[in-house]
Motif scaffolding. Structure first.
Motif, PDB file in Angstrom:
ATOM      1  N   LYS A 204      46.995  31.474 -31.635  1.00  0.00           N
ATOM      2  CA  LYS A 204      46.053  31.308 -30.485  1.00  0.00           C
ATOM      3  C   LYS A 204      46.659  30.470 -29.228  1.00  0.00           C
ATOM      4  O   LYS A 204      46.296  30.820 -28.061  1.00  0.00           O
ATOM      5  N   LEU A 205      47.648  29.659 -29.698  1.00  0.00           N
ATOM      6  CA  LEU A 205      48.434  29.028 -28.513  1.00  0.00           C
ATOM      7  C   LEU A 205      49.105  29.795 -27.525  1.00  0.00           C
ATOM      8  O   LEU A 205      48.904  29.679 -26.332  1.00  0.00           O
ATOM      9  N   ALA A 206      49.706  31.087 -28.060  1.00  0.00           N
ATOM     10  CA  ALA A 206      50.379  31.980 -27.460  1.00  0.00           C
ATOM     11  C   ALA A 206      49.280  32.704 -26.386  1.00  0.00           C
ATOM     12  O   ALA A 206      49.705  32.855 -25.005  1.00  0.00           O
ATOM     13  N   LYS A 207      48.264  32.880 -26.944  1.00  0.00           N
ATOM     14  CA  LYS A 207      47.213  33.647 -26.230  1.00  0.00           C
ATOM     15  C   LYS A 207      46.656  32.983 -25.108  1.00  0.00           C
ATOM     16  O   LYS A 207      46.376  33.339 -24.053  1.00  0.00           O
ATOM     17  N   THR A 208      46.071  31.832 -25.481  1.00  0.00           N
ATOM     18  CA  THR A 208      45.595  30.868 -24.352  1.00  0.00           C
ATOM     19  C   THR A 208      46.416  30.588 -23.177  1.00  0.00           C
ATOM     20  O   THR A 208      46.022  30.540 -22.242  1.00  0.00           O
ATOM     21  N   HIS A 209      47.727  30.465 -23.510  1.00  0.00           N
ATOM     22  CA  HIS A 209      48.664  30.156 -22.363  1.00  0.00           C
ATOM     23  C   HIS A 209      49.627  30.971 -22.106  1.00  0.00           C
ATOM     24  O   HIS A 209      50.608  31.081 -21.360  1.00  0.00           O
ATOM     25  N   HIS A 210      49.281  32.445 -22.440  1.00  0.00           N
ATOM     26  CA  HIS A 210      49.895  33.634 -21.920  1.00  0.00           C
ATOM     27  C   HIS A 210      51.383  33.631 -22.099  1.00  0.00           C
ATOM     28  O   HIS A 210      52.042  34.145 -21.398  1.00  0.00           O
ATOM     29  N   ALA A 211      51.558  32.981 -23.356  1.00  0.00           N
ATOM     30  CA  ALA A 211      53.279  32.838 -23.739  1.00  0.00           C
ATOM     31  C   ALA A 211      53.764  34.215 -24.328  1.00  0.00           C
ATOM     32  O   ALA A 211      52.894  34.879 -24.920  1.00  0.00           O
ATOM     33  N   ASP A 212      55.027  34.207 -24.314  1.00  0.00           N
ATOM     34  CA  ASP A 212      55.679  35.327 -24.878  1.00  0.00           C
ATOM     35  C   ASP A 212      56.283  35.219 -26.215  1.00  0.00           C
ATOM     36  O   ASP A 212      56.564  35.888 -26.991  1.00  0.00           O
ATOM     37  N   GLY A 213      56.565  33.721 -26.445  1.00  0.00           N
ATOM     38  CA  GLY A 213      56.909  33.341 -27.752  1.00  0.00           C
ATOM     39  C   GLY A 213      56.973  31.829 -28.048  1.00  0.00           C
ATOM     40  O   GLY A 213      56.207  31.017 -27.064  1.00  0.00           O
ATOM     41  N   PHE A 214      57.561  31.419 -29.030  1.00  0.00           N
ATOM     42  CA  PHE A 214      57.535  29.976 -29.449  1.00  0.00           C
ATOM     43  C   PHE A 214      59.025  29.378 -29.568  1.00  0.00           C
ATOM     44  O   PHE A 214      59.712  30.107 -30.002  1.00  0.00           O
ATOM     45  N   HIS A 215      59.197  28.127 -29.028  1.00  0.00           N
ATOM     46  CA  HIS A 215      60.420  27.494 -29.212  1.00  0.00           C
ATOM     47  C   HIS A 215      59.948  26.233 -30.215  1.00  0.00           C
ATOM     48  O   HIS A 215      59.387  25.229 -30.144  1.00  0.00           O
ATOM     49  N   ILE A 216      60.387  26.458 -31.639  1.00  0.00           N
ATOM     50  CA  ILE A 216      59.955  25.526 -32.492  1.00  0.00           C
ATOM     51  C   ILE A 216      61.014  24.381 -33.163  1.00  0.00           C
ATOM     52  O   ILE A 216      62.203  25.015 -33.414  1.00  0.00           O
TER      53      ILE A 216
ATOM     54  N   PHE B 159      60.122  22.485 -38.945  1.00  0.00           N
ATOM     55  CA  PHE B 159      58.830  22.689 -39.125  1.00  0.00           C
ATOM     56  C   PHE B 159      58.766  24.224 -39.302  1.00  0.00           C
ATOM     57  O   PHE B 159      57.681  24.758 -39.633  1.00  0.00           O
ATOM     58  N   LEU B 160      59.578  24.855 -38.962  1.00  0.00           N
ATOM     59  CA  LEU B 160      59.460  26.358 -38.956  1.00  0.00           C
ATOM     60  C   LEU B 160      59.361  26.942 -40.351  1.00  0.00           C
ATOM     61  O   LEU B 160      59.903  26.683 -41.279  1.00  0.00           O
ATOM     62  N   LYS B 161      58.378  27.717 -40.380  1.00  0.00           N
ATOM     63  CA  LYS B 161      57.994  28.541 -41.902  1.00  0.00           C
ATOM     64  C   LYS B 161      58.023  30.004 -41.617  1.00  0.00           C
ATOM     65  O   LYS B 161      57.812  30.511 -40.654  1.00  0.00           O
ATOM     66  N   LYS B 162      58.577  30.648 -42.888  1.00  0.00           N
ATOM     67  CA  LYS B 162      58.776  31.939 -42.948  1.00  0.00           C
ATOM     68  C   LYS B 162      57.370  32.798 -42.342  1.00  0.00           C
ATOM     69  O   LYS B 162      57.351  33.906 -41.685  1.00  0.00           O
ATOM     70  N   LYS B 163      56.302  32.007 -42.977  1.00  0.00           N
ATOM     71  CA  LYS B 163      55.058  32.879 -42.941  1.00  0.00           C
ATOM     72  C   LYS B 163      54.656  32.698 -41.183  1.00  0.00           C
ATOM     73  O   LYS B 163      54.003  33.618 -40.756  1.00  0.00           O
ATOM     74  N   TYR B 164      54.916  31.648 -40.406  1.00  0.00           N
ATOM     75  CA  TYR B 164      54.612  31.660 -39.045  1.00  0.00           C
ATOM     76  C   TYR B 164      55.521  32.620 -38.368  1.00  0.00           C
ATOM     77  O   TYR B 164      55.041  33.219 -37.460  1.00  0.00           O
ATOM     78  N   LEU B 165      56.933  32.923 -38.772  1.00  0.00           N
ATOM     79  CA  LEU B 165      57.580  33.681 -38.014  1.00  0.00           C
ATOM     80  C   LEU B 165      57.215  35.008 -38.288  1.00  0.00           C
ATOM     81  O   LEU B 165      57.099  35.729 -37.100  1.00  0.00           O
ATOM     82  N   ALA B 166      56.683  35.632 -39.618  1.00  0.00           N
ATOM     83  CA  ALA B 166      56.339  36.936 -39.836  1.00  0.00           C
ATOM     84  C   ALA B 166      55.081  37.326 -38.905  1.00  0.00           C
ATOM     85  O   ALA B 166      54.930  38.174 -38.253  1.00  0.00           O
TER      86      ALA B 166
ATOM     87  N   PHE C 162      68.621  30.454 -40.740  1.00  0.00           N
ATOM     88  CA  PHE C 162      67.437  30.911 -39.682  1.00  0.00           C
ATOM     89  C   PHE C 162      67.970  32.420 -39.450  1.00  0.00           C
ATOM     90  O   PHE C 162      67.087  33.237 -39.109  1.00  0.00           O
ATOM     91  N   LYS C 163      69.215  32.612 -39.529  1.00  0.00           N
ATOM     92  CA  LYS C 163      69.790  34.041 -39.172  1.00  0.00           C
ATOM     93  C   LYS C 163      69.096  35.084 -40.283  1.00  0.00           C
ATOM     94  O   LYS C 163      68.600  36.466 -39.994  1.00  0.00           O
ATOM     95  N   SER C 164      69.145  34.547 -41.419  1.00  0.00           N
ATOM     96  CA  SER C 164      68.909  35.499 -42.630  1.00  0.00           C
ATOM     97  C   SER C 164      67.402  35.654 -42.601  1.00  0.00           C
ATOM     98  O   SER C 164      66.739  36.604 -43.072  1.00  0.00           O
ATOM     99  N   TRP C 165      66.664  34.664 -42.052  1.00  0.00           N
ATOM    100  CA  TRP C 165      65.128  34.887 -41.761  1.00  0.00           C
ATOM    101  C   TRP C 165      64.875  35.794 -40.619  1.00  0.00           C
ATOM    102  O   TRP C 165      63.556  36.412 -40.514  1.00  0.00           O
ATOM    103  N   GLY C 166      65.539  36.097 -39.757  1.00  0.00           N
ATOM    104  CA  GLY C 166      65.389  36.697 -38.367  1.00  0.00           C
ATOM    105  C   GLY C 166      64.689  36.312 -37.462  1.00  0.00           C
ATOM    106  O   GLY C 166      64.061  36.865 -36.769  1.00  0.00           O
TER     107      GLY C 166
END
Ligand code: G3P
Ligand code: MG
Length: 225
Positions: free
Chosen positions: A162-174, A178-185, A208-212
């Motif tokens: 929802k954060l991306a939607k609310t603020h009209h963003a194209d992506g996240f810099h995390i 804290f980064l989790k595979k589930k969030y990436l997917a 992180f490279k292997s995660w994509g």
């Protein structure tokens, strides 16, 4: 995976200086990240803290110093604190992404103006922890890419998206830990990109490279490459 030099090549040169940006490019980084504040006379200044004392031999708040005074300050290794315009002039037209992190008050409107004036809209990603700046930037110029900076992920995946939607963003810099595979997917399913910061160890870079992950912000671009 894009490799972005954090504050230039912070591991090798005084952060956020022209030397640091040149170093990152020389090491093969595909982009550089930099931080922006406003000087007393409202010029866009490339520096991380709101105070010059940690990174230079000067003292005081950036917002209380004029550009003329800022230019007299020693930023290490013979460097001066650069303006955003100087960094853009160094990199404009080159195949290098500029990740402009807006930190200071009043930076978004002049930054977007400068980006347009220098015709580097396609070369820029604006990021910020202050999400209203991202909304304003997107509103001023929808072609400018924007990324939500995150220190700590929202507990619910839906709140994250929802954060991306609310603020009209194209992506996240995390923040990397804290980064989790589930969030990436979930981000990818929603056409949102993910960059991780600040990733310095070879083990983490590989992970992180292997995660994509789409991009990595690092103090050591050579390690990542
Ligand atoms: O943009 C990534 C990272 O630079 C965000 O945190 O405090 O280093 O600007 P900070
Ligand atoms: Mg930053």
């Amino acid at each position: 995976m894009l490799i972005i030099g954090h504050r230039g090549a912070r591991g090798y040169a005084p952060e956020n200086t022209l030397r640091s940006f040149k170093k990152a490019v020389g090491l093969g980084a595909q982009g550089v990240e930099l931080d922006v504040h406003l000087s007393k006379d409202k010029k866009l200044i490339v520096i991380h803290d709101n105070d010059v004392s940690r990174t230079t031999r000067g003292k005081g708040l950036v917002s209380q110093i004029t550009l003329e005074e800022i230019k007299k300050i020693d930023a290490g290794s013979g460097e001066r604190i650069p303006t955003l315009e100087e960094v853009i002039d160094l990199l404009a037209g080159k195949n290098i992404l500029l990740n402009i992190e807006l930190k200071g008050l009043g930076t978004v409107v002049p930054a977007v103006k400068l980006i347009e004036q220098k015709r580097i809209t396609n070369q820029v990603v604006i990021s910020s922890f202050l999400y209203n700046k991202l909304r304003i930037a997107k509103n001023l110029n929808p072609k400018i890419k924007t990324g939500i900076l995150i220190r700590k992920l929202p507990r619910r995946l839906a709140d994250f998206l929802k954060l991306a939607k609310t603020h009209h963003a194209d992506g996240f810099h995390i923040r990397h830990n804290f980064l989790k595979k589930k969030y990436l997917a979930a981000a990818h399913q929603n056409n949102l990109y993910i960059w991780a910061w600040t990733v310095n160890s070879s083990r983490e870079i590989k992970k992180f490279k292997s995660w994509g992950v789409d991009g990595l912000i690092t103090n050591y671009p050579d390690r990542a490459l």
